[in-house]
Design an enzyme around this catalytic site. Sequence first.
Site, mmCIF file in Angstrom:
data_model
loop_
_atom_site.group_PDB
_atom_site.id
_atom_site.type_symbol
_atom_site.label_atom_id
_atom_site.label_comp_id
_atom_site.label_asym_id
_atom_site.label_seq_id
_atom_site.Cartn_x
_atom_site.Cartn_y
_atom_site.Cartn_z
ATOM 1 C CD GLU A 75 -3.119 -1.165 0.578
ATOM 2 O OE1 GLU A 75 -3.146 -0.526 -0.486
ATOM 3 O OE2 GLU A 75 -4.083 -1.793 1.027
ATOM 4 C CG HIS A 94 -4.868 1.337 5.107
ATOM 5 N ND1 HIS A 94 -6.221 1.562 4.929
ATOM 6 C CD2 HIS A 94 -4.610 0.158 4.488
ATOM 7 C CE1 HIS A 94 -6.731 0.547 4.238
ATOM 8 N NE2 HIS A 94 -5.779 -0.320 3.970
ATOM 9 C CG HIS A 96 -8.392 -3.750 6.297
ATOM 10 N ND1 HIS A 96 -7.994 -4.908 5.682
ATOM 11 C CD2 HIS A 96 -7.831 -2.735 5.584
ATOM 12 C CE1 HIS A 96 -7.223 -4.613 4.635
ATOM 13 N NE2 HIS A 96 -7.101 -3.299 4.566
ATOM 14 C CE1 TYR A 121 -11.307 15.340 22.005
ATOM 15 C CE2 TYR A 121 -13.534 15.585 22.880
ATOM 16 C CZ TYR A 121 -12.170 15.764 23.002
ATOM 17 O OH TYR A 121 -11.659 16.370 24.103
HETATM 18 ZN ZN LIG Z 1 -5.910 -2.264 3.150
#
Ligand SMILES: [Zn+2]
Length: 213
Positions: A75, A94, A96, A121
């Site tokens: 990524e 990043h 999931h 927030y």
């Molecule tokens: Zn990912």
Amino acid sequence: VSPDEGRLREQFRRWGQSLFERGYTAGSSGNFSARLSDGFLVTPTNSCLGFLEPEKLSKLDPSGRHVGGDPPTKEVPLHLSFYRARPQAGGVVHLHSTFATALSCLEATDAHDTIPPITPYVAMRVGRVPLLPYTHPGSADVAPLILHAAVEHSAVLLANHGPVVSGPAFEEAVFAAEELEETAKLVFLTQGRAVRRLPNAAVSELQARFRLR
Ligand SMILES: [Zn+2]
């Protein structure tokens, strides 16, 4: 290794373990990066965030070439595009994470505003989060989409994939990623009920006062 780089390597290990143990990302999903004075620090490909080894983290030069440690996450294009679009970004996270990823899969999610400002927030730390069209993980096609969106937004949701969140420093990106996930959870808990969003004036005031960038 500069003192700053040594500190970041240890922060990656600690936050990776903490996020993994609290279920923010599973298996070998999720990746981190941070800007260094001489390039970037990135989590290795196929590594589990719960078991990062500071000395094995991948190092990239300022152009993104792999110059040290294990091979970097696939990524990388996603991370480097964030830094190119946002000179003020010091870290990118990043994940999931379940609820934000669920929002990224729903047809009903507003692509211009995936995480409504329902708490102060999220308005302060995350701001408005757009949905980017699906590209396969590791695809370089994500780069132009992020280059465009990240100029205005510190975080995005990748369709059917998950959130990408930046901050002025790595830890601030972690805090923002947690805030985004917690708010996504609230969105599901309150779905189907009349929800009071923060008024636009309150959101503008929070962003002016806390200088969300
Ligand atoms: Zn990912």
